[in-house]
Write a protein that holds these residues in place. Structure first.
Motif, PDB file in Angstrom:
ATOM      1  N   THR A 133      -3.366  -1.706  14.038  1.00  0.00           N
ATOM      2  CA  THR A 133      -4.516  -1.403  13.191  1.00  0.00           C
ATOM      3  C   THR A 133      -5.811  -1.310  13.985  1.00  0.00           C
ATOM      4  N   PHE A 134      -6.049  -2.278  14.844  1.00  0.00           N
ATOM      5  CA  PHE A 134      -7.361  -2.395  15.480  1.00  0.00           C
ATOM      6  C   PHE A 134      -7.393  -1.955  16.945  1.00  0.00           C
ATOM      7  N   LEU A 135      -6.261  -1.954  17.631  1.00  0.00           N
ATOM      8  CA  LEU A 135      -6.273  -1.732  19.074  1.00  0.00           C
ATOM      9  C   LEU A 135      -5.590  -0.440  19.504  1.00  0.00           C
ATOM     10  N   ARG A 136      -5.070   0.334  18.570  1.00  0.00           N
ATOM     11  CA  ARG A 136      -4.468   1.623  18.902  1.00  0.00           C
ATOM     12  C   ARG A 136      -5.381   2.737  18.410  1.00  0.00           C
ATOM     13  N   GLY A 137      -5.877   3.520  19.376  1.00  0.00           N
ATOM     14  CA  GLY A 137      -6.803   4.592  19.052  1.00  0.00           C
ATOM     15  C   GLY A 137      -6.177   5.956  19.202  1.00  0.00           C
ATOM     16  N   PRO A 138      -6.985   6.978  19.498  1.00  0.00           N
ATOM     17  CA  PRO A 138      -6.477   8.347  19.643  1.00  0.00           C
ATOM     18  C   PRO A 138      -5.322   8.424  20.629  1.00  0.00           C
ATOM     19  N   ASN A 139      -4.340   9.253  20.267  1.00  0.00           N
ATOM     20  CA  ASN A 139      -3.125   9.436  21.068  1.00  0.00           C
ATOM     21  C   ASN A 139      -2.329   8.137  21.213  1.00  0.00           C
ATOM     22  N   THR A 141      -3.352   5.358  22.151  1.00  0.00           N
ATOM     23  CA  THR A 141      -3.754   4.678  23.375  1.00  0.00           C
ATOM     24  C   THR A 141      -4.285   3.297  23.032  1.00  0.00           C
ATOM     25  N   PHE A 142      -4.025   2.348  23.908  1.00  0.00           N
ATOM     26  CA  PHE A 142      -4.488   0.976  23.683  1.00  0.00           C
ATOM     27  C   PHE A 142      -5.963   0.870  24.061  1.00  0.00           C
ATOM     28  N   TYR A 143      -6.761   0.318  23.146  1.00  0.00           N
ATOM     29  CA  TYR A 143      -8.183   0.100  23.368  1.00  0.00           C
ATOM     30  C   TYR A 143      -8.493  -1.380  23.164  1.00  0.00           C
ATOM     31  N   GLY A 144      -9.474  -1.860  23.909  1.00  0.00           N
ATOM     32  CA  GLY A 144      -9.910  -3.237  23.749  1.00  0.00           C
ATOM     33  C   GLY A 144     -10.612  -3.444  22.420  1.00  0.00           C
ATOM     34  N   PRO A 145     -10.861  -4.708  22.052  1.00  0.00           N
ATOM     35  CA  PRO A 145     -11.473  -5.002  20.742  1.00  0.00           C
ATOM     36  C   PRO A 145     -12.810  -4.311  20.519  1.00  0.00           C
ATOM     37  N   PHE A 146     -13.634  -4.163  21.560  1.00  0.00           N
ATOM     38  CA  PHE A 146     -14.958  -3.569  21.399  1.00  0.00           C
ATOM     39  C   PHE A 146     -15.103  -2.275  22.199  1.00  0.00           C
TER      40      PHE A 146
END
Length: 257
Positions: A133-139, A141-146
């Motif tokens: 929900t919070f850490l998977r972004g476009p494609n 890809t793993f993103y950090g919390p901020f």
């Protein structure tokens, strides 16, 4: 009545239990209201069949399954592992038949039931939902919390199978044409994990204690379920540390682990 020996350690449901539950319910309601006010959830534009959102995410209650697909094939992530999680949670009261803890809260007297449930629910389910929900972004890809979700972020990642590690990187030889020889290391490791490890644990002090309390049949059911559920975090750590894709890669048989 309260002076009777069997009643001296008992307390009334009201106010000792109901009041605590009421306070928890009020606190949870306040938290959800504040969450709904601070974090807006506006409706998006009408669905467009010619355009797909990036990332395309399942409903939140299925995001755990979608996150599992990063580490396992669909048959494993969508059928086997969720089945093990559900069966394991259902089997807890039948495996841990300790009568203590009925009618009152205790962790010390029911460690298998408590920690088994918490592991299956929080680690294997809620954690994956939070990541998806919070850490998977476009494609995906793993993103950090901020971290800002950059649609143009390029992640250099090349996942390799265990057989490629063994033959190409470690032994510096071509991949064998025989699929059994090619995947022999992964097959041996899997057999050790599934067949040898339960027996080794049974001979340990901890395993003997479980067998003494539950019996051998329930012990092996319990340990197989635990090893099955533990395979997910093991695979996740191997992917993070070594970019390992599959321990056993048999695309010829559509069987990858």
């Amino acid at each position: 009545m309260e002076a009777l020996p069997e009643n001296r350690e008992k307390v009334w449901v009201w106010p000792n239990l109901v009041f605590t539950e009421l306070m928890c319910m009020i606190g949870t309601t306040i938290f959800l209201v504040v969450w709904a006010i601070i974090f807006k959830a506006p409706l998006e534009e009408p669905a467009n069949t010619t355009w797909a959102p990036n990332p395309a995410k399942a409903p939140w209650y299925f995001l755990g399954l979608q996150e599992m697909l990063v580490y396992f094939d669909p048959w494993m992530a969508g059928v086997v592992l969720p089945g093990l999680i559900l069966v394991g949670l259902i089997a807890i009261p039948y495996i841990d038949t300790n009568p203590k803890g009925n009618g009152y809260f205790t962790i010390k007297e029911r460690p298998i039931a408590m920690w088994g449930f918490l592991y299956g629910w929080i680690v294997l389910w809620m954690y994956l939902i939070i990541v998806g929900t919070f850490l998977r972004g476009p494609n995906w890809t793993f993103y950090g919390p901020f971290e800002f979700w950059d649609f143009h972020k390029v992640v250099s990642e090349y996942n390799v199978n265990l057989s490629e590690f063994v033959w190409l990187k470690w032994l510096n030889t071509p991949m064998p044409s025989n699929i059994v020889v090619r995947e022999i290391v992964g097959i041996i490791l899997t057999l050790v994990y599934c067949c040898v490890l339960p027996v080794a644990i049974a001979k340990s002090k901890y395993g003997k204690k479980i067998i003494e309390n539950t019996g051998q049949i329930r012990y092996y059911i319990f340990i197989i379920l635990v090893l099955g559920m533990t395979s997910l975090p093991i695979k996740m750590v191997l992917r993070w540390l070594f970019s390992l894709k599959y321990i056993i890669a048999l695309p010829e048989w559509e069987l990858n682990l």
